[in-house]
Design an enzyme around this catalytic site. Structure first.
Site, PDB file in Angstrom:
ATOM      1  N   TYR A 120       5.984  -4.322   1.323  1.00 13.88           N
ATOM      2  CA  TYR A 120       4.568  -4.580   1.078  1.00 13.88           C
ATOM      3  C   TYR A 120       4.169  -5.953   1.626  1.00 13.88           C
ATOM      4  O   TYR A 120       4.788  -6.966   1.290  1.00 13.88           O
ATOM      5  CB  TYR A 120       4.317  -4.527  -0.435  1.00 13.88           C
ATOM      6  CG  TYR A 120       2.871  -4.431  -0.787  1.00 13.88           C
ATOM      7  CD1 TYR A 120       2.099  -3.393  -0.291  1.00 13.88           C
ATOM      8  CD2 TYR A 120       2.280  -5.372  -1.613  1.00 13.88           C
ATOM      9  CE1 TYR A 120       0.760  -3.302  -0.610  1.00 13.88           C
ATOM     10  CE2 TYR A 120       0.942  -5.288  -1.945  1.00 13.88           C
ATOM     11  CZ  TYR A 120       0.177  -4.251  -1.438  1.00 13.88           C
ATOM     12  OH  TYR A 120      -1.136  -4.162  -1.745  1.00 13.88           O
ATOM     13  N   GLU A 130      -2.000   5.495  -3.074  1.00 13.24           N
ATOM     14  CA  GLU A 130      -3.137   4.661  -2.663  1.00 13.24           C
ATOM     15  C   GLU A 130      -3.853   5.200  -1.424  1.00 13.24           C
ATOM     16  O   GLU A 130      -5.046   5.082  -1.273  1.00 13.24           O
ATOM     17  CB  GLU A 130      -2.664   3.221  -2.411  1.00 13.24           C
ATOM     18  CG  GLU A 130      -3.789   2.296  -1.991  1.00 13.24           C
ATOM     19  CD  GLU A 130      -3.724   0.924  -2.637  1.00 13.24           C
ATOM     20  OE1 GLU A 130      -3.026   0.762  -3.651  1.00 13.24           O
ATOM     21  OE2 GLU A 130      -4.390   0.010  -2.132  1.00 13.24           O
ATOM     22  N   ASP A 165      -0.441   0.795  -4.782  1.00 12.29           N
ATOM     23  CA  ASP A 165       0.270  -0.444  -4.461  1.00 12.29           C
ATOM     24  C   ASP A 165       0.427  -1.295  -5.710  1.00 12.29           C
ATOM     25  O   ASP A 165      -0.396  -1.250  -6.615  1.00 12.29           O
ATOM     26  CB  ASP A 165      -0.511  -1.246  -3.409  1.00 12.29           C
ATOM     27  CG  ASP A 165      -0.517  -0.542  -2.062  1.00 12.29           C
ATOM     28  OD1 ASP A 165       0.298   0.367  -1.877  1.00 12.29           O
ATOM     29  OD2 ASP A 165      -1.356  -0.913  -1.214  1.00 12.29           O
TER      30      ASP A 165
END
Ligand SMILES: [Zn+2]
Ligand SMILES: [Zn+2]
Length: 931
Positions: free
Chosen positions: A311, A7, A105
């Site tokens: 995350y 990402e 992600d």
């Protein structure tokens, strides 16, 4: 080649390092984009989205008759690259790849970014296998597991993201254009409207209105103060709030000794350990550490990319079974948390705490790696420590309290007091962010009698609802289904940057209110959360493959068309309402001179406050230029002048509050007025009463007018006007001095150029000329160090010399020649002999004489001796004929005014020697030779 697309660049680097293991990773920069290669693998990072959605060409003109704002609803939508270099590199690598793995992600946005990468690859390579790695933390264990269990891209999840992207573009662009055009706003002042943004703004506006409309109710609280063994104890009347004043007074009067203990109840209370962090609870906790929502998320994302935490965008508050809690605890051993971790390991609760929301995509936010304060820096450490401590707390036992509740009777009036004592701290040992307040009561026995030291009846008022803090607003947005865990903090940031809301807690601005009110009145769909919530529900259905993207987007189109039916029918009213409300934005209050309205005016880079009675009334107040920030009014009003306060706001810096513009105008000009010798306090007062505030206003007046305005004689007025001219001159020179210093002395904290100038003025150095005559001691006192002081003095002297020479009439061309020849000061021109000057500069001696004469006359000095060109040439030959005199000696002799045989013959050898440095005996020899 196996191409892996991450990402961001930073996660690409980490993923490469983890997968490479002990193998060395080759980092190569292609253009400005890095790739990380090892074995047969190459990892490259995106920049989040590298393409964006936009309308097909033809819709850029806002005022087009064909492409109206409504036409944007059905306009075709295309994807355009926003990061061309990355797009090109990905496509170049894709052509050579035999396997591509998308490692973005793992959430809706990440899946959409992954799909965008997928399409870029497919466009140049139609056969290569493309798969997907999913992970919630960039740690060795997670990444390896993800790459051992590669799956396919989830197109349904990406489609949900695409649907939202399209709907947001459609709603945002069409409504923003419609509202801005209706209110005749363009350029930087457009009024943005958005699908999530507008209902969020409406909540803030509604809250503000509730606060304004709040009517406070008065109530009374009754308490008494007693004591036991010297410990004071406060007890409250059991009635709580008295809304009836008479009843409160009666209870107060009835409160008399004896005070008897009627009941003592002991109990225990469990203080539950907190639940794991999801995005919202994390933002709320971080806000208590002083971090804004956007800031907290930015830091958390950074920590995630670097492998310190998992995350941070998650709705999950339950640790999944697969999460290795023991392993994480082990990771944290050894560092600053060692003692806390050891304690948690010893006292582990049987099952970790759990919140109400459970989802499967990501675990709650938790630490994934050890870190040190030095490596992270202050803010990142604060956030990391919070995540670590929260994690430890969720594994710690509950805290327990013993509670005591006592009842008292004061001659019939019932009172109560409660106490609490921490029995076991449990999770509070490792999570010090919420304070536990103990209140330990003395031991009371039923029937015991106590003294009454004081009875206290307090009058209080009910409070209006509180404004939203950023973190509170995010909580409410979540409750209402507005936005997502990934977008909520961004929405708030946009509302602030678009000047719809300000402050913390958040308040709507006039524009924010005007737009919300207009939308509320004519198309409430836009400001109500229903529409937004419906879309979030539809997105869930897309993810579950129960609805298609196009179907959802079409339904949203229909909804938007119905909104436009209403808006277009009321276009004029909407425009008028917004313009009417926002005119206030610029209105500051009544003109002190004529009573018309004063307004803030922006004219290019300059801005000022002017009177709407112009040109009959010329009253105005100047403001700092807009490079200092755009001037806006605030809600505060000056009691003296009835003008609202003014503030300069500039992106990225704190606002500059000017306060009441007239108070500030008066304050910044009063010192200058006092510089006029004849100015008295009473005269200042009379001038202010006639709205004359500045020296330059006085300097520009006719004596007759000033005499009338100030009630003084014409002669006195004439004197004042002359003095004003003098003061202006002093001010002009001071400001020139300040600018000069600014050019040479570098800025330093706590030593502004205004401060330096002020100190110099106090020491009698009021302009550049005075500066050129001052010395380093004076400059030192003004806070200037030795080196810059020397530089400043030299520059000031240079500038003054040049000025004098110009004033004396030396033409610029000649001035340059003098400077090149090292002749810099007027003194040089007056005192150095003409032959020397002519020789040094190559200027004709007659011209040099003329210049020297001009300078001497200008400075009131005796005229220099004249030497003609012929005389000089002849004299040169005479001198060179003398044995021992060469070109170099002639030049030296010029310095002593010797330029021919005659002047040499009459010279005093001692004096010539001291000027030229030629030995006295040699000069004797020259002279004797001539004789
Ligand atoms: Zn006026
Ligand atoms: Zn004022």
């Amino acid at each position: 080649m196996h191409l892996i697309i991450a990402e961001k660049n930073i996660s690409a680097n980490r993923i490469a390092q983890i997968l490479a293991g002990s193998e060395k990773v080759r980092a190569v920069k292609d253009g400005s984009v890095s790739t990380y290669s090892f074995d047969t693998k190459t990892v490259v990072g995106l920049k989040g989205h590298v393409v964006e959605v936009d309308f097909e060409p033809g819709y850029t003109n806002w005022r087009s008759e064909v492409h109206t704002p409504r036409s944007l609803i059905d306009a075709g939508i295309v994807k355009k690259p926003t990061e061309k270099k990355i797009v090109n590199l990905i496509q170049k690598l894709s052509k050579k790849a035999d396997l591509v793995t998308i490692a973005t992600d793992y959430d809706t946005e990440g899946e959409l970014i992954g799909k965008e990468a997928y399409e870029l690859v497919r466009a140049v390579n139609s056969t290569v296998k493309i798969n997907r790695a999913r992970f919630s933390a960039i740690t060795p264990a997670e990444i390896r597991t993800a790459f051992e269990n590669l799956t396919d891209l989830d197109f349904a999840l990406a489609a949900a993201g695409e649907a939202r992207q399209t709907v947001d573009l459609m709603w945002g662009a069409s409504l923003t254009r419609f509202i801005s055009l209706a209110a005749r706003r363009g350029g930087k002042d457009i009024l943005s409207v958005g699908r999530v943004q507008s209902p969020t703004l409406a909540m803030i506006v509604d809250r503000e209105r509730a606060i304004e409309n709040f009517v406070p109710q008065t109530y009374w609280m009754l308490s008494l103060l007693t004591e036991k063994d010297g410990v004071p104890v406060e007890a409250r009347h059991t009635a709580g709030r008295f809304t009836d004043h008479d009843a409160a007074l009666a209870a107060e009067a009835g409160t008399k000794e004896p005070l008897t203990v009627t009941d003592v109840k002991e109990g225990q209370k469990t203080d539950r350990a907190p639940t794991p962090f999801d995005t919202t609870t994390f933002i709320v906790a971080a806000s208590r550490l002083g971090l804004s929502a956007a800031n907290a998320m930015r830091i958390a994302e950074d920590l995630y990319m670097n492998g310190y935490i998992s995350y941070p965008r998650t709705d999950n508050t339950v640790y999944p079974k697969s999460l290795n809690l023991n392993g994480i605890l082990e990771t944290l051993r050894g560092g600053v948390f060692d003692a806390d971790v050891a304690w948690v390991q010893q006292h582990r609760r049987s099952v970790p705490t759990r919140g109400k929301k459970e989802s499967t995509d990501h675990p709650p936010i938790h630490p994934t790696g050890a870190a040190t304060r030095e490596a992270l820096g202050q803010d990142r450490w604060k956030v990391y420590e919070l995540v670590v401590r929260r994690f430890l707390a969720t594994l710690s036992p509950d805290a327990t309290w013993t509670t005591t509740k006592c009842l008292f009777d004061a001659s019939g009036e019932p009172y109560t007091a409660t106490g609490g004592r921490l029995l076991s701290a449990g999770w509070r040992r490792v999570y010090p962010y919420s304070e536990a307040k103990e209140n330990i009561l003395p031991v009371f026995a039923v029937g015991e009698r106590l003294p009454i030291r004081k009875v206290n009846l307090e009058e209080k008022q009910t409070q209006p609802p509180a404004r939203f803090s950023q973190s509170r607003l995010i909580q409410v947005m979540e409750e209402l289904g507005l936005g997502t865990k990934s977008t909520r903090h961004e929405v708030i940031r946009k509302l602030i940057s678009r000047r719809y809301v300000e402050g913390n807690p958040l308040r709507p601005t006039l524009v924010g209110r005007a737009v919300t009110d207009a939308l509320d009145n004519h198309a409430e769909t836009i400001t109500e959360p229903e529409m937004t919530r419906t879309l979030e529900e539809h997105m869930q259905l897309i993810k579950q493959r129960e609805r298609s993207r196009d179907d959802v987007v079409d339904e949203s189109r229909e909804m938007l068309h119905r909104v436009f039916d209403k808006l277009e029918a009321h276009e004029k009213e909407i425009g008028d309402e917004i313009m009417g409300q926002t005119a206030e934005e610029h209105t500051v209050g009544p003109c002190p001179a004529c009573g018309h309205e004063l307004r803030i005016r922006h004219l290019g880079a300059s801005q000022f406050i002017g009177c709407t009675g112009y040109p009959e009334c010329r009253f105005n107040i100047s403001l700092p230029g807009s490079t200092w920030g755009k001037a806006i009014r605030t809600d505060e009003v000056c009691k003296t002048h009835k003008l609202t306060h003014v503030r300069l706001i500039r992106k990225g810096s704190p606002p500059w509050t000017i306060g009441c513009p007239l108070c500030s105008h008066i304050a910044s000009n009063i010192e200058a007025l006092r510089m006029m010798p004849s100015m008295t306090d009473s005269l200042v007062e009379r001038l202010h009463a006639r709205h004359i505030y500045t020296v330059s206003e006085i300097a520009g007046m006719q004596p007759h007018d000033l005499a009338g305005a100030a009630g003084i004689g014409a002669e006195e007025a004439g004197q004042l006007i002359r003095e004003a001219g003098g003061a202006l001159d002093i001010l002009r020179r001071r400001s020139e001095l300040r600018k000069f210093i600014r050019k040479i002395v570098p800025p330093k904290k706590g030593r502004s150029h205004a401060k330096i100038t002020k100190s110099l003025v106090e020491q009698g150095v009021g302009d550049i000329r005075a500066l050129s005559r001052s010395d380093s001691a004076v400059l030192k006192k003004a806070g200037i160090g030795e080196t810059p002081a020397a530089e400043l003095l030299a520059a000031a002297r240079g500038l003054c010399n040049e000025r004098t020479l110009r004033e004396a009439g030396i033409p610029a061309v000649s001035l340059k020649k003098y400077q090149a020849g090292g002749i810099a000061s007027p003194d040089d021109l007056c005192y150095l002999p003409v032959p020397y000057l002519a020789n040094k500069t190559g200027i004709n001696p007659e011209t040099v004489h003329k210049h020297a004469d001009m300078v001497c006359r200008h400075l009131g000095r005796p005229a220099p001796e004249k030497v003609t060109k012929t005389a000089l040439e002849r004299g040169r030959k005479e001198l060179l004929a003398v044995p021992g005199i060469g070109e170099a000696t002639v030049e030296k002799l010029y310095l002593a005014g010797i330029y021919d045989a005659a002047t040499l013959r009459e010279a005093d050898p001692g004096e010539v020697s001291s000027i030229t440095g030629i030995a006295k005996t040699r000069i004797h020899d020259y002279i004797s030779h001539l004789k």
